[in-house]
Scaffold this active site. Structure first.
Site, mmCIF file in Angstrom:
data_model
loop_
_atom_site.group_PDB
_atom_site.id
_atom_site.type_symbol
_atom_site.label_atom_id
_atom_site.label_comp_id
_atom_site.label_asym_id
_atom_site.label_seq_id
_atom_site.Cartn_x
_atom_site.Cartn_y
_atom_site.Cartn_z
ATOM 1 N N CYS A 34 -11.054 10.638 7.885
ATOM 2 C CA CYS A 34 -9.696 10.223 7.500
ATOM 3 C C CYS A 34 -8.599 10.940 8.295
ATOM 4 C CB CYS A 34 -9.513 10.489 6.006
ATOM 5 S SG CYS A 34 -7.885 10.068 5.403
ATOM 6 N N CYS A 40 0.865 -1.184 0.000
ATOM 7 C CA CYS A 40 0.000 0.000 0.000
ATOM 8 C C CYS A 40 0.899 1.230 0.000
ATOM 9 C CB CYS A 40 -0.868 -0.054 1.252
ATOM 10 S SG CYS A 40 -1.834 1.432 1.505
#
Ligand code: SAM
Ligand code: SF4
Length: 356
Positions: free
Chosen positions: A130, A116
């Site tokens: 977030c 990732c």
């Protein structure tokens, strides 16, 4: 391209920074190598992160050439500042030349590893849930800074990375030039050889960004769109992008996308208890995305300090999965791994890590 990609190393040739075509030109100009020798050298350098001149079979017999090859090349030197492991998940942090840090995560899958990667330091999109959004936008990563994360995972930490997901810090389509150049190098058969179908770009879902990707040479990547809300009301509350690209316009944009194959589109959905997980939400979600061949990826909300919601328990995620399946959707739950690790793919800087 050569200048933009070659961040450091003005004296030596950095095969990772250049990509194959520019690397070959540089080898022809500097060492008089032909294209076969250049290709062999490029593959060896990129795949093994080093050059063993004695193992090169296409290098011409010329006195001093082996030494000249070694002298001509430089390799990336990403500065790893932390490497943490939990449940087999490895989070590492790289310090950039200007002192900023980016986080990346290696996720062990059933029979391979997924990396990732981050595409920006911070993010300007301001999604309510977030962690990265809380940093605000600091700056875009350069192509080399994105590639450095793959170099570090492959050659410094020795993970045989098979898949890449752009689900770390930042919105990849807001840094499209650098992301597409980096993906060009990652997917080149003569180098890393990670095919576009094994690379996933996760996006907040702006019409402009998706159109740019669709018109580019890397349009065959998998596209994961962070949907997270089944109505404009909920989605706009969670994701400011929805005010500019509301759900209808998002679906229309995706309907025009030149998907290379079925199964290349994923709807990412963070299940937030009491916010977006009712039976009505499930019905509305499947209805609004019905024009698209989409698979759903669910993840429970992972809360960190100051988070606007508590973490979602696995039971609630499973309940929402069942509701979607009942509506005829194809759904996967992104299993949470590495709960004790202080960072994760999808919410870097926080407590847990998800597999993709
Ligand atoms: C951090 S974003 C980066 C890629 C891109 N900017 C995007 O929004 O898709 C990657 C994924 O993490 C998810 N995510 C962000 N914060 C999260 C949180 N606190 N818990 C669970 N998933 C989260 C996003 O919805 C998105 O699907
Ligand atoms: S979810 Fe993605 S787009 Fe939204 S703030 Fe986080 S990194 Fe940016």
């Amino acid at each position: 391209m050569m200048e933009r990609l070659q961040d450091k190393a003005s004296e030596g040739v950095n095969p990772f920074a250049l990509g194959y075509d520019s690397f070959r030109e540089a080898m022809v100009a500097r060492l008089g190598l032909d294209r076969y020798a250049s290709a062999e050298l490029y593959s060896m350098a990129v795949r093994s992160g080093a050059v063993d001149v004695s193992a090169l079979t296409r290098l011409p017999e010329r006195e001093g050439l082996g030494v000249a090859v070694k002298q001509a090349l430089v390799f990336p030197d990403p500065r790893l500042v932390t490497v943490k492991e939990a449940d087999g998940v490895v989070k590492f942090t790289t310090r950039l030349l200007d002192g900023h840090e980016v986080e990346s995560v290696v996720l062990p899958m059933l029979n391979h590893y997924t990396l990732c990667v981050s595409s920006q330091v911070g993010c300007k999109r301001g999604c309510l849930f977030c962690t990265t959004a809380k940093m605000g936008f600091v700056r875009d990563l350069t192509p080399m800074e994105i590639l450095d994360q793959l170099y570090a995972a492959r050659h410094k930490l020795s993970y045989p990375i098979r898949n890449i997901v752009f689900m770390g810090m930042g919105e990849p389509l807001d840094n499209f030039g650098a992301v597409s150049e980096a993906i060009g190098v990652m997917s080149d058969q003569r180098g890393f050889d990670i095919p576009l179908r094994r690379i996933t770009v996760s996006t907040v879902g702006s019409a402009e960004g998706i159109e740019k990707l669709g018109a580019s040479p890397i349009s065959a990547v998998n596209l994961a769109v962070s949907v997270n809300g089944a109505t404009d009301e909920i989605r706009s509350r969670l994701m400011p992008v929805n005010r500019k690209t509301p759900l209808k316009s998002l679906v229309e944009t995706l309907s025009r996308y030149p998907f290379a194959r079925k199964g290349a589109l994923f709807a990412e959905y963070i299940v937030i208890e009491g916010v977006n997980d009712s039976p009505e939400d499930a019905r509305a979600l499947v209805a609004v995305l019905s024009p698209l061949a989409v698979r759903y990826n669910l993840i429970g909300f992972n809360a960190g300090p100051g988070a606007p919601f508590p973490s979602t328990c696995q039971k609630a995620v499973e309940r929402f999965r069942d509701l979607l399946v009942h509506e005829g959707a194809y759904v996967r739950i992104r299993a949470s791994k590495g709960r004790d690790l202080v960072a994760g793919c999808g919410q870097l800087g926080k407590k847990s890590v998800s597999s993709v």
